[in-house]
Structure formats: C-alpha cells, structure tokens
Design a protein around this motif. Structure first.
Motif, PDB file in Angstrom:
ATOM      1  N   PHE A  98       0.766  -4.353   6.667  1.00  0.00           N
ATOM      2  CA  PHE A  98       0.701  -3.769   8.004  1.00  0.00           C
ATOM      3  C   PHE A  98       2.005  -4.075   8.727  1.00  0.00           C
ATOM      4  O   PHE A  98       2.559  -5.163   8.570  1.00  0.00           O
ATOM      5  CB  PHE A  98      -0.466  -4.372   8.809  1.00  0.00           C
TER       6      PHE A  98
ATOM      7  N   VAL B 106      -0.801  -7.621   3.079  1.00  0.00           N
ATOM      8  CA  VAL B 106      -2.252  -7.865   3.007  1.00  0.00           C
ATOM      9  C   VAL B 106      -2.751  -7.768   1.563  1.00  0.00           C
ATOM     10  O   VAL B 106      -3.481  -8.641   1.104  1.00  0.00           O
ATOM     11  CB  VAL B 106      -3.047  -6.845   3.854  1.00  0.00           C
TER      12      VAL B 106
ATOM     13  N   SER C 262     -11.334 -15.765   4.614  1.00  0.00           N
ATOM     14  CA  SER C 262     -11.221 -14.768   5.674  1.00  0.00           C
ATOM     15  C   SER C 262      -9.758 -14.338   5.854  1.00  0.00           C
ATOM     16  O   SER C 262      -8.840 -15.145   5.747  1.00  0.00           O
ATOM     17  CB  SER C 262     -11.748 -15.414   6.962  1.00  0.00           C
ATOM     18  N   GLY C 263      -9.570 -13.057   6.109  1.00  0.00           N
ATOM     19  CA  GLY C 263      -8.227 -12.548   6.432  1.00  0.00           C
ATOM     20  C   GLY C 263      -7.344 -12.252   5.233  1.00  0.00           C
ATOM     21  O   GLY C 263      -6.155 -12.005   5.386  1.00  0.00           O
ATOM     22  N   ARG C 264      -7.908 -12.261   4.025  1.00  0.00           N
ATOM     23  CA  ARG C 264      -7.075 -12.039   2.832  1.00  0.00           C
ATOM     24  C   ARG C 264      -7.021 -10.578   2.385  1.00  0.00           C
ATOM     25  O   ARG C 264      -6.428 -10.265   1.366  1.00  0.00           O
ATOM     26  CB  ARG C 264      -7.569 -12.909   1.658  1.00  0.00           C
ATOM     27  N   GLY C 265      -7.730  -9.690   3.094  1.00  0.00           N
ATOM     28  CA  GLY C 265      -7.566  -8.268   2.783  1.00  0.00           C
ATOM     29  C   GLY C 265      -8.753  -7.602   2.130  1.00  0.00           C
ATOM     30  O   GLY C 265      -8.641  -6.466   1.664  1.00  0.00           O
ATOM     31  N   LYS C 266      -9.922  -8.253   2.124  1.00  0.00           N
ATOM     32  CA  LYS C 266     -11.092  -7.660   1.451  1.00  0.00           C
ATOM     33  C   LYS C 266     -11.522  -6.359   2.158  1.00  0.00           C
ATOM     34  O   LYS C 266     -11.693  -5.319   1.512  1.00  0.00           O
ATOM     35  CB  LYS C 266     -12.257  -8.669   1.429  1.00  0.00           C
ATOM     36  N   SER C 267     -11.698  -6.436   3.490  1.00  0.00           N
ATOM     37  CA  SER C 267     -12.114  -5.223   4.222  1.00  0.00           C
ATOM     38  C   SER C 267     -11.026  -4.163   4.160  1.00  0.00           C
ATOM     39  O   SER C 267     -11.314  -2.967   4.116  1.00  0.00           O
ATOM     40  CB  SER C 267     -12.395  -5.546   5.689  1.00  0.00           C
ATOM     41  N   THR C 268      -9.768  -4.601   4.169  1.00  0.00           N
ATOM     42  CA  THR C 268      -8.660  -3.640   4.091  1.00  0.00           C
ATOM     43  C   THR C 268      -8.732  -2.861   2.780  1.00  0.00           C
ATOM     44  O   THR C 268      -8.539  -1.638   2.762  1.00  0.00           O
ATOM     45  CB  THR C 268      -7.309  -4.384   4.211  1.00  0.00           C
TER      46      THR C 268
ATOM     47  N   TYR D 139      -6.683   4.155   4.793  1.00  0.00           N
ATOM     48  CA  TYR D 139      -5.317   3.633   4.743  1.00  0.00           C
ATOM     49  C   TYR D 139      -4.661   4.051   3.428  1.00  0.00           C
ATOM     50  O   TYR D 139      -5.333   4.106   2.388  1.00  0.00           O
ATOM     51  CB  TYR D 139      -5.313   2.096   4.754  1.00  0.00           C
TER      52      TYR D 139
ATOM     53  N   HIS E 138     -20.919 -12.084   2.217  1.00  0.00           N
ATOM     54  CA  HIS E 138     -20.713 -13.496   2.526  1.00  0.00           C
ATOM     55  C   HIS E 138     -21.963 -14.310   2.226  1.00  0.00           C
ATOM     56  O   HIS E 138     -21.883 -15.510   1.977  1.00  0.00           O
ATOM     57  CB  HIS E 138     -20.268 -13.662   3.981  1.00  0.00           C
TER      58      HIS E 138
HETATM   59  N1  LIG Z   1      -5.124  -2.217  11.321  1.00  0.00           N
HETATM   60  C1  LIG Z   1      -4.537  -3.404  11.214  1.00  0.00           C
HETATM   61  N2  LIG Z   1      -3.326  -3.646  11.751  1.00  0.00           N
HETATM   62  C2  LIG Z   1      -2.719  -4.851  11.626  1.00  0.00           C
HETATM   63  N3  LIG Z   1      -3.260  -5.897  10.957  1.00  0.00           N
HETATM   64  C3  LIG Z   1      -4.459  -5.719  10.410  1.00  0.00           C
HETATM   65  C4  LIG Z   1      -5.185  -4.478  10.500  1.00  0.00           C
HETATM   66  N4  LIG Z   1      -6.362  -4.598   9.835  1.00  0.00           N
HETATM   67  C5  LIG Z   1      -6.388  -5.853   9.367  1.00  0.00           C
HETATM   68  N5  LIG Z   1      -5.264  -6.534   9.700  1.00  0.00           N
HETATM   69  C6  LIG Z   1      -4.931  -7.905   9.318  1.00  0.00           C
HETATM   70  O1  LIG Z   1      -4.909  -7.935   7.886  1.00  0.00           O
HETATM   71  C7  LIG Z   1      -5.459  -9.164   7.408  1.00  0.00           C
HETATM   72  C8  LIG Z   1      -6.598  -8.863   6.452  1.00  0.00           C
HETATM   73  O2  LIG Z   1      -7.722  -8.366   7.198  1.00  0.00           O
HETATM   74  P1  LIG Z   1      -9.095  -8.011   6.496  1.00  0.00           P
HETATM   75  O3  LIG Z   1     -10.039  -7.579   7.568  1.00  0.00           O
HETATM   76  O4  LIG Z   1      -8.852  -7.081   5.376  1.00  0.00           O
HETATM   77  O5  LIG Z   1      -9.520  -9.442   5.908  1.00  0.00           O
HETATM   78  P2  LIG Z   1     -10.879  -9.910   5.183  1.00  0.00           P
HETATM   79  O6  LIG Z   1     -10.480 -10.604   3.921  1.00  0.00           O
HETATM   80  O7  LIG Z   1     -11.805  -8.765   5.058  1.00  0.00           O
HETATM   81  O8  LIG Z   1     -11.432 -10.963   6.238  1.00  0.00           O
HETATM   82  P3  LIG Z   1     -12.956 -11.363   6.667  1.00  0.00           P
HETATM   83  O9  LIG Z   1     -13.548 -12.045   5.459  1.00  0.00           O
HETATM   84  O10 LIG Z   1     -12.736 -12.289   7.806  1.00  0.00           O
HETATM   85  O11 LIG Z   1     -13.658 -10.084   7.069  1.00  0.00           O
HETATM   86  C9  LIG Z   1      -5.877  -9.951   8.634  1.00  0.00           C
HETATM   87  O12 LIG Z   1      -4.825 -10.895   8.901  1.00  0.00           O
HETATM   88  C10 LIG Z   1      -5.973  -8.919   9.740  1.00  0.00           C
HETATM   89  O13 LIG Z   1      -5.651  -9.474  10.999  1.00  0.00           O
END
Ligand SMILES: Nc1ncnc2c1ncn2[C@@H]1O[C@H](COP(=O)(O)OP(=O)(O)OP(=O)(O)O)[C@@H](O)[C@H]1O
Length: 250
Positions: A20, A32, A52-58, A67, A234
């Motif tokens: 991002f 990400v 958390s925050g490692r990109g799973k939802s992304t 995306y 989770h």
């Molecule tokens: N649209 C966006 N623009 C900028 N940064 C983003 C965007 N979407 C997610 N991020 C960042 O990318 C990183 C990964 O987010 P993501 O939601 O994929 O993590 P995750 O592994 O699913 O976390 P969790 O387990 O907490 O849901 C995070 O640091 C988040 O802040």
C-alpha cells in the motif's frame, strides 16, 4: 484440463506481492503481501493464520478482485476449465465472477438503505441466476419476476431460519441489527449460492456457540459440494473443525 487425472486447483496464487502507498504520509510504502504462493483444490479449506496486520484480509480482498497486485498472479480455474487472473481481470469480469463463482463473507455487512434482510439474501440468489428473458414475454407482465422473487425469498428465509435469525427481523433493514445478527445475514448471503471459490473473513467472530456450529455445518456442506475455501478463523475450534491445511503469514 491437465493430462493427468487430477483436476487443476481451483485457486493458484503465484508469488503474489502487494504494497500500500500511504499518500497522507508522503507516499510511504507499506509492503503487505510478499511472495505469497498457495493452491486450493475443490472440496478443500485453507486457513490463513498469523499475527494481526500481516495481510490476511488483504489477500482475501485481492482474491475478491478489490485490489490488484504489484507482481504475481491469482489464477482462478473456472467451471469450464478457463483460467482467469483475478488480480488483472477487467471489472466486468470480476463482477460476473462475483455473481456466479466467488462467494465472500466479509467482516462487515454492506447493505443498501431500506433493503430488508430477507431481500438482501434473496437478491444474491437472483443475481446469480437471472431468468433468461423469454422472446415472447409480455414486458408489462411482472408474473415471472414475482415468481422468481418468491422462490428466492423462500430459500433466503430457510437459510435465515437455520441461522436462528428471528423471523420478526427478516422484513427489516439490517442497519440497526446487533453485530451477531448482521453477521448472520452476511453469512446467509455468502452461502446462498454454491461458490466455486468461497472467501471467509472471520465468519464466526460475533456468533454464539450454537450459531458457530451452524456455520461449521455450512462450511462442511460447501466443501462437500466442491467449493474451494480460503478463510480466516481466529476461533481455533472453528478452524480445527473445518480447515484441511493452513498457510502461515509470518
Ligand atoms: N486500504 C489500505 N490502505 C493502507 N493500508 C492498509 C489498507 N488495508 C490494510 N492496510 C494495512 O495493511 C496491513 C495488513 O492489513 P490486513 O487487514 O490485511 O491484516 P490482517 O492480517 O488481516 O490483520 P487482522 O488479523 O488484524 O485482521 C495492516 O498494517 C493495515 O493497516
């Protein structure tokens, strides 16, 4: 089809990388996804695990076509054997795939204002299977549409009942529902149509034990019908009950 007897995986993620760009922070780059490769076959559930925050939802959003990627590919093998790269598909293609091949239970329900919970789910069924227009149909006759809507509402109601959503809520817009009620409408929408690729982002996060069990059953039924599933769970009990394999985000 390949030359062997084994059908190709439904999903093949090849060296996917995404970052991002944070424009409000002087264009800061946030990597990400880095070189993610994985495959999911028909009838299989892959759990994405990691901090958390490692990109799973992304990754799920990339697979849903929201995306693109910097590099790599997200190959979906369609029912007719053709492959499409979800990271590069045209918007029209993505919308068509979302109607028929890809199901997605997101963390939050997105609903049109004033649309009832029942119609939100029924609409998902209708958009996946629009009745072909009959050449001699009377354009002023609403009968066929009403019949299709009635059937879709009946199917939607059965799913909402299975998820224990009180019938008194079916005719109301879900905007004022509790978190768990909204999540159950979201799940009903996501599971209403058999998907070739099913994406689940914490589908049980706001649910009580009884409804978690219903979701486990729905996931197992989807696997038995041949869906390839990628999910974030989770809740370890749910994950253990449905996942065949795990992909670890470090
Ligand atoms: N649209 C966006 N623009 C900028 N940064 C983003 C965007 N979407 C997610 N991020 C960042 O990318 C990183 C990964 O987010 P993501 O939601 O994929 O993590 P995750 O592994 O699913 O976390 P969790 O387990 O907490 O849901 C995070 O640091 C988040 O802040």
């Amino acid at each position: 089809m390949t030359t062997t007897d084994t059908p190709p995986p439904v999903l093949s993620v090849e060296a996917a990388s995404k970052r991002f760009t944070l424009h409000l922070r002087d264009g800061l780059q946030l990597p990400v996804l880095q070189d993610v490769s994985l495959q999911v076959r028909s009838g299989e559930c892959l759990a994405l695990v990691g901090p958390s925050g490692r990109g799973k939802s992304t990754l799920l959003k990339c697979l849903h076509g929201s995306y693109g990627l910097e590099s790599g590919a997200l190959w979906l093998t369609q029912a007719d054997g053709r492959r499409v790269d979800l990271a590069r598909a045209a918007p029209r293609t993505v919308l068509a795939l979302r109607r028929r091949e890809i199901g997605y239970v997101s963390q939050f329900l997105r609903a049109l204002p004033r649309q009832s919970a029942l119609d939100l789910v029924a609409e998902r069924l209708l958009e996946a299977d629009p009745s072909p227009p009959q050449p001699d149909a009377d354009p002023l006759d609403d009968g066929p549409h009403e019949a299709a809507l009635g059937a879709a509402r009946a199917q939607a109601g059965a799913l909402l009942a299975r998820l224990n959503l009180p019938e008194g809520l079916w005719g109301l817009p879900p905007a004022t529902f509790s978190g768990g009620e909204q999540q159950r409408v979201n799940i009903a929408r996501g599971f209403a149509v058999p998907a070739r690729l099913l994406l689940l982002d914490e589908p049980t996060a706001s649910l009580d034990a009884g409804n978690r069990r219903v979701v486990i059953e729905l996931i197992r039924e989807a696997k038995a019908r041949g869906s390839a599933i990628v999910g974030i769970f989770h809740d370890e009990e749910v994950r253990d009950a449905v996942a065949d394999r795990r992909y670890h985000f470090h």
